[in-house]
Scaffold this motif. Sequence first.
Motif, PDB file in Angstrom:
ATOM      1  N   THR A  10       1.021  -1.086  -0.304  1.00  0.00           N
ATOM      2  CA  THR A  10      -0.160  -0.016  -0.209  1.00  0.00           C
ATOM      3  C   THR A  10       1.355   1.302   0.467  1.00  0.00           C
ATOM      4  O   THR A  10       2.161   1.049  -0.079  1.00  0.00           O
ATOM      5  CB  THR A  10      -0.608  -0.181   0.768  1.00  0.00           C
ATOM      6  OG1 THR A  10      -2.342   1.236   0.850  1.00  0.00           O
ATOM      7  CG2 THR A  10       0.022   0.283   2.231  1.00  0.00           C
ATOM      8  N   THR A  11       0.088   2.346  -0.109  1.00  0.00           N
ATOM      9  CA  THR A  11       0.855   3.980   0.236  1.00  0.00           C
ATOM     10  C   THR A  11       0.207   4.573   1.767  1.00  0.00           C
ATOM     11  O   THR A  11      -1.022   4.429   1.398  1.00  0.00           O
ATOM     12  CB  THR A  11       1.163   4.248  -1.641  1.00  0.00           C
ATOM     13  OG1 THR A  11      -0.112   4.295  -1.542  1.00  0.00           O
ATOM     14  CG2 THR A  11       1.876   3.474  -2.137  1.00  0.00           C
ATOM     15  N   SER A  12       1.374   6.089   1.555  1.00  0.00           N
ATOM     16  CA  SER A  12       0.291   6.551   1.988  1.00  0.00           C
ATOM     17  C   SER A  12       1.050   7.505   2.033  1.00  0.00           C
ATOM     18  O   SER A  12       2.599   7.475   1.249  1.00  0.00           O
ATOM     19  CB  SER A  12       0.505   6.224   3.366  1.00  0.00           C
ATOM     20  OG  SER A  12       0.513   7.534   4.883  1.00  0.00           O
ATOM     21  N   ARG A  57       5.663   4.352   0.091  1.00  0.00           N
ATOM     22  CA  ARG A  57       5.487   2.469  -0.386  1.00  0.00           C
ATOM     23  C   ARG A  57       5.729   1.099   0.568  1.00  0.00           C
ATOM     24  O   ARG A  57       6.858   2.054   1.033  1.00  0.00           O
ATOM     25  CB  ARG A  57       6.182   1.956  -1.418  1.00  0.00           C
ATOM     26  CG  ARG A  57       5.012   0.798  -1.640  1.00  0.00           C
ATOM     27  CD  ARG A  57       6.360  -0.009  -2.945  1.00  0.00           C
ATOM     28  NE  ARG A  57       5.767   1.343  -3.966  1.00  0.00           N
ATOM     29  CZ  ARG A  57       6.904   1.657  -4.870  1.00  0.00           C
ATOM     30  NH1 ARG A  57       8.048   1.188  -4.231  1.00  0.00           N
ATOM     31  NH2 ARG A  57       6.414   2.032  -5.633  1.00  0.00           N
ATOM     32  N   GLU A  71      -5.464  -7.789   5.029  1.00  0.00           N
ATOM     33  CA  GLU A  71      -6.377  -6.610   4.473  1.00  0.00           C
ATOM     34  C   GLU A  71      -7.283  -5.664   5.054  1.00  0.00           C
ATOM     35  O   GLU A  71      -7.895  -4.763   4.871  1.00  0.00           O
ATOM     36  CB  GLU A  71      -6.822  -7.340   3.078  1.00  0.00           C
ATOM     37  CG  GLU A  71      -7.216  -6.496   2.032  1.00  0.00           C
ATOM     38  CD  GLU A  71      -8.085  -7.173   0.933  1.00  0.00           C
ATOM     39  OE1 GLU A  71      -8.393  -6.841  -0.249  1.00  0.00           O
ATOM     40  OE2 GLU A  71      -7.717  -8.176   0.723  1.00  0.00           O
ATOM     41  N   HIS A  75      -7.658  -2.140   6.050  1.00  0.00           N
ATOM     42  CA  HIS A  75      -8.702  -1.057   5.596  1.00  0.00           C
ATOM     43  C   HIS A  75      -8.949   0.101   6.222  1.00  0.00           C
ATOM     44  O   HIS A  75      -9.801   1.031   6.214  1.00  0.00           O
ATOM     45  CB  HIS A  75      -9.856  -1.707   4.824  1.00  0.00           C
ATOM     46  CG  HIS A  75      -9.464  -2.406   3.269  1.00  0.00           C
ATOM     47  ND1 HIS A  75      -8.935  -0.900   1.668  1.00  0.00           N
ATOM     48  CD2 HIS A  75      -9.348  -3.222   2.870  1.00  0.00           C
ATOM     49  CE1 HIS A  75      -8.811  -1.662   0.564  1.00  0.00           C
ATOM     50  NE2 HIS A  75      -8.260  -3.146   1.470  1.00  0.00           N
ATOM     51  N   HIS A  78      -6.342   2.600   7.466  1.00  0.00           N
ATOM     52  CA  HIS A  78      -5.540   3.742   6.581  1.00  0.00           C
ATOM     53  C   HIS A  78      -6.619   4.904   6.080  1.00  0.00           C
ATOM     54  O   HIS A  78      -7.771   4.436   5.934  1.00  0.00           O
ATOM     55  CB  HIS A  78      -5.813   3.265   5.066  1.00  0.00           C
ATOM     56  CG  HIS A  78      -4.504   3.300   4.418  1.00  0.00           C
ATOM     57  ND1 HIS A  78      -4.612   4.445   3.360  1.00  0.00           N
ATOM     58  CD2 HIS A  78      -3.393   2.806   3.903  1.00  0.00           C
ATOM     59  CE1 HIS A  78      -3.540   4.861   2.698  1.00  0.00           C
ATOM     60  NE2 HIS A  78      -2.958   3.911   3.127  1.00  0.00           N
ATOM     61  N   PRO A  83      -7.250   3.015  -1.052  1.00  0.00           N
ATOM     62  CA  PRO A  83      -6.143   3.302  -0.681  1.00  0.00           C
ATOM     63  C   PRO A  83      -5.313   1.946  -1.692  1.00  0.00           C
ATOM     64  O   PRO A  83      -6.194   1.106  -1.777  1.00  0.00           O
ATOM     65  CB  PRO A  83      -5.565   2.456   0.365  1.00  0.00           C
ATOM     66  CG  PRO A  83      -7.281   1.802   0.975  1.00  0.00           C
ATOM     67  CD  PRO A  83      -7.604   2.659   0.517  1.00  0.00           C
ATOM     68  N   GLN A  84      -4.228   1.867  -2.361  1.00  0.00           N
ATOM     69  CA  GLN A  84      -3.368   0.946  -2.838  1.00  0.00           C
ATOM     70  C   GLN A  84      -3.115  -0.657  -2.043  1.00  0.00           C
ATOM     71  O   GLN A  84      -3.547  -0.165  -0.906  1.00  0.00           O
ATOM     72  CB  GLN A  84      -2.315   0.961  -3.566  1.00  0.00           C
ATOM     73  CG  GLN A  84      -1.310   0.376  -4.016  1.00  0.00           C
ATOM     74  CD  GLN A  84      -0.340   0.763  -4.141  1.00  0.00           C
ATOM     75  OE1 GLN A  84       0.043   1.726  -4.932  1.00  0.00           O
ATOM     76  NE2 GLN A  84       0.771  -0.465  -3.892  1.00  0.00           N
ATOM     77  N   TRP A  85      -3.732  -1.632  -2.759  1.00  0.00           N
ATOM     78  CA  TRP A  85      -3.848  -2.604  -1.642  1.00  0.00           C
ATOM     79  C   TRP A  85      -3.155  -3.870  -3.446  1.00  0.00           C
ATOM     80  O   TRP A  85      -4.691  -4.017  -4.080  1.00  0.00           O
ATOM     81  CB  TRP A  85      -4.945  -3.309  -1.667  1.00  0.00           C
ATOM     82  CG  TRP A  85      -4.496  -4.294  -0.686  1.00  0.00           C
ATOM     83  CD1 TRP A  85      -5.293  -5.874  -0.713  1.00  0.00           C
ATOM     84  CD2 TRP A  85      -3.682  -4.480   1.032  1.00  0.00           C
ATOM     85  NE1 TRP A  85      -4.570  -6.616  -0.180  1.00  0.00           N
ATOM     86  CE2 TRP A  85      -4.276  -6.407   1.329  1.00  0.00           C
ATOM     87  CE3 TRP A  85      -3.076  -3.659   1.254  1.00  0.00           C
ATOM     88  CZ2 TRP A  85      -3.286  -6.580   2.329  1.00  0.00           C
ATOM     89  CZ3 TRP A  85      -2.264  -4.683   2.423  1.00  0.00           C
ATOM     90  CH2 TRP A  85      -2.845  -5.620   2.691  1.00  0.00           C
TER      91      TRP A  85
END
Length: 108
Positions: A10-12, A57, A71, A75, A78, A83-85
């Motif tokens: 994922t990313t932040s 990343r 996961e 969710h 985040h 969010p990218q997953w």
Amino acid sequence: MANDIVIAQTTSDNEDQAKSLARGAVESKLAAGVHIDSPITAFYWWKNQVETAQEWRISYMTTTDRLPALEAWLHEKHPYDVPQWITLPVTGGSEAYLSWVSEETAQD
């Protein structure tokens, strides 16, 4: 053993948030380890326009058994709406390392 190990990413947009998402997953035994890559530049479509952002990343080393729980946890924690997953299968590696990932994410 390799087929049981995955890397989930994922990313932040915030380094402290990235560290919190990393530490929380490890403390919860959802990931054996986490890597945070230094800031990257992201370009993406959002609400009909191209956006640019600095992001970190986050790569989680976990097992396929723990992946659904990781996961769900991500969710919940985040801050992004979407969010990218993504998950990447591990097709090989050091047997000692792969065993370590399995042992550290085993449910008590």
